[in-house]
Write a protein that holds these residues in place. Structure first.
Motif, PDB file in Angstrom:
ATOM      1  N   ARG A  80     -87.653 -38.249   5.411  1.00 59.10           N
ATOM      2  CA  ARG A  80     -87.302 -38.000   6.807  1.00 59.10           C
ATOM      3  C   ARG A  80     -85.868 -38.453   7.035  1.00 59.10           C
ATOM      4  O   ARG A  80     -85.263 -39.086   6.170  1.00 59.10           O
ATOM      5  N   ASN A  81     -85.323 -38.128   8.191  1.00 56.74           N
ATOM      6  CA  ASN A  81     -83.969 -38.558   8.524  1.00 56.74           C
ATOM      7  C   ASN A  81     -83.954 -40.069   8.769  1.00 56.74           C
ATOM      8  O   ASN A  81     -84.456 -40.558   9.779  1.00 56.74           O
ATOM      9  N   GLN A  85     -76.318 -44.707   7.066  1.00 56.88           N
ATOM     10  CA  GLN A  85     -76.189 -45.925   6.279  1.00 56.88           C
ATOM     11  C   GLN A  85     -77.347 -46.074   5.297  1.00 56.88           C
ATOM     12  O   GLN A  85     -77.155 -46.467   4.147  1.00 56.88           O
ATOM     13  N   GLN A  86     -78.544 -45.740   5.741  1.00 58.07           N
ATOM     14  CA  GLN A  86     -79.710 -45.818   4.865  1.00 58.07           C
ATOM     15  C   GLN A  86     -79.603 -44.814   3.722  1.00 58.07           C
ATOM     16  O   GLN A  86     -79.994 -45.106   2.588  1.00 58.07           O
ATOM     17  N   ALA A  87     -79.079 -43.615   4.013  1.00 57.01           N
ATOM     18  CA  ALA A  87     -78.910 -42.607   2.972  1.00 57.01           C
ATOM     19  C   ALA A  87     -77.915 -43.081   1.911  1.00 57.01           C
ATOM     20  O   ALA A  87     -78.101 -42.847   0.709  1.00 57.01           O
ATOM     21  N   LEU A  88     -76.850 -43.742   2.349  1.00 52.09           N
ATOM     22  CA  LEU A  88     -75.884 -44.292   1.400  1.00 52.09           C
ATOM     23  C   LEU A  88     -76.540 -45.315   0.481  1.00 52.09           C
ATOM     24  O   LEU A  88     -76.351 -45.292  -0.741  1.00 52.09           O
ATOM     25  N   VAL A  89     -77.309 -46.229   1.070  1.00 50.07           N
ATOM     26  CA  VAL A  89     -77.985 -47.257   0.273  1.00 50.07           C
ATOM     27  C   VAL A  89     -78.998 -46.622  -0.672  1.00 50.07           C
ATOM     28  O   VAL A  89     -79.113 -47.025  -1.840  1.00 50.07           O
ATOM     29  N   ALA A  90     -79.730 -45.612  -0.196  1.00 51.35           N
ATOM     30  CA  ALA A  90     -80.701 -44.929  -1.051  1.00 51.35           C
ATOM     31  C   ALA A  90     -80.017 -44.345  -2.289  1.00 51.35           C
ATOM     32  O   ALA A  90     -80.524 -44.484  -3.419  1.00 51.35           O
ATOM     33  N   GLY A  91     -78.882 -43.702  -2.084  1.00 51.95           N
ATOM     34  CA  GLY A  91     -78.156 -43.136  -3.214  1.00 51.95           C
ATOM     35  C   GLY A  91     -77.660 -44.196  -4.177  1.00 51.95           C
ATOM     36  O   GLY A  91     -77.812 -44.065  -5.403  1.00 51.95           O
ATOM     37  N   LEU A  92     -77.099 -45.267  -3.658  1.00 56.52           N
ATOM     38  CA  LEU A  92     -76.562 -46.325  -4.513  1.00 56.52           C
ATOM     39  C   LEU A  92     -77.659 -47.020  -5.311  1.00 56.52           C
ATOM     40  O   LEU A  92     -77.497 -47.297  -6.508  1.00 56.52           O
ATOM     41  N   MET A  93     -78.787 -47.297  -4.650  1.00 53.56           N
ATOM     42  CA  MET A  93     -79.876 -47.967  -5.349  1.00 53.56           C
ATOM     43  C   MET A  93     -80.507 -47.062  -6.409  1.00 53.56           C
ATOM     44  O   MET A  93     -81.045 -47.535  -7.412  1.00 53.56           O
ATOM     45  N   SER A  94     -80.442 -45.746  -6.195  1.00 51.99           N
ATOM     46  CA  SER A  94     -81.034 -44.803  -7.147  1.00 51.99           C
ATOM     47  C   SER A  94     -80.208 -44.666  -8.419  1.00 51.99           C
ATOM     48  O   SER A  94     -80.760 -44.364  -9.479  1.00 51.99           O
TER      49      SER A  94
END
Length: 338
Positions: A80-81, A85-94
């Motif tokens: 979901r949207n 900022q959360q999307a950035l963290v999701a990408g970095l952690m992945s």
């Protein structure tokens, strides 16, 4: 890291309803990454990761389609949207277990991708964090330029460690990303969190351009909410200002009381409806403002105590060509929330 071939780099780009600009973004970033590989500035197995932040248009199908004929392109789809900022963290952690460093850049092409070359050079000189900083705001409207400058100055005045005119265009080493994981707050404001990590950093200056296509995903309402999040996430000075204002009003009321008593005893007392109403409205407005500000902080405490995940991953298309579904990738968020 093989110093002869350069670090393994991931370029992470959050996307929300970016179907109009995404093909151009993929083409430019792929071309840049290929050039960096040819120049041996980055490793041959560097890649792009596009994070679909719950888009309602064709953003995710475009990412999947591009991946079929472009081996550099990989994707992460959130359920979901969750927010920029959360999307950035999701990408970095992945990507953090697969890279030496990562660059985050928005998909709208307002930030100059060519500057990533300078980011990598700074990284090879020993910097763990490299900030992309705008030279000027000449392309902004007067309102946006004034409010943005005012926001950065306000944050600095409140004691927040923030890089002036820097958004979320930056390079972070794996060590810096691992340190970012230790910040457990739900109310994310990466422009304040990343400088708090404290590793060696540098700034690279560039000129920002207009959005290549599509419309801004940050209207005035979201900009105000983002600014409030930044202010209340990193400083309690607003609460202290409310206390100071209350003390000043208390002193003013004591002065007015002494004046009223003197006027009564000297026979100069004059009853006035206007002064009474104005004072009531002033105090009432200040009380409502104070309650709203305190409520903002209480709301943040409420969000933090629930310990909900920052994001939930629906699909992760890995560089090795494997596809992971939500149950496996949820471990990323579980690690972040402790």
């Amino acid at each position: 890291m093989d110093l002869r071939s350069g670090p393994r780099l991931a370029i992470v780009s959050p996307c929300y309803n970016e179907e109009e600009v995404l093909p151009e973004t993929i083409m430019r970033l792929s071309g840049l990454l290929t050039e960096l590989m040819d120049e041996k500035l980055v490793a041959p197995d560097s890649f792009l990761l596009f994070v679909d932040d719950g888009s309602s248009d064709r953003t995710w199908p475009l990412i999947v389609e591009s991946r079929r004929h472009n081996p550099l392109v990989h994707g992460l789809k959130l359920a979901r949207n969750a927010g920029h900022q959360q999307a950035l963290v999701a990408g970095l952690m992945s990507v953090r277990d697969r890279i030496d460093c990562a660059v985050t850049i928005d998909a709208d092409l307002q930030d100059d991708p060519a500057i990533i070359r300078e980011f990598v050079k700074k990284y090879k000189e020993g910097c763990d964090i490299v900030y992309g900083v705008r030279r000027s705001r000449a392309t902004d409207t007067f309102f946006k330029r004034t409010t943005a400058i005012g926001f950065y100055r306000l944050m600095e005045w409140m004691g927040v460690n923030i890089v002036f005119n820097h958004a979320d265009f930056r390079l972070m080493s794996k060590r810096a990303i691992d340190s970012l994981e230790r910040f457990k707050e739900v109310n994310l404001f990466l422009r304040g969190i990343v400088p708090s990590i404290g590793f060696r950093s540098a700034s690279v200056y560039y000129d920002r351009t207009e959005r290549f296509a599509g419309t801004s995903k940050y209207p005035l309402r979201k900009m105000i909410a983002f600014a409030l999040d930044g202010i209340t996430s990193f400083s309690i000075r607003p609460i202290r200002l409310v206390t100071l204002a209350g003390f000043i009003v208390f002193l003013a009321s004591l002065t007015a009381a002494v004046y009223a008593l003197i006027s009564k005893f000297t026979g100069n007392a004059v009853s006035g409806w206007t002064s009474l109403i104005v004072s009531i409205w002033l105090l009432g407005g200040m009380q409502l403002l104070a309650l709203g500000l305190i409520g903002e902080y209480i709301g943040k405490i409420y969000k933090e105590t629930k310990r909900r995940p920052l994001y939930i991953v629906e699909t992760l298309l890995l560089p090795e060509g494997q596809e992971a579904a939500a149950p496996e990738t949820m471990r990323l968020t579980e690690r972040m929330r402790g």
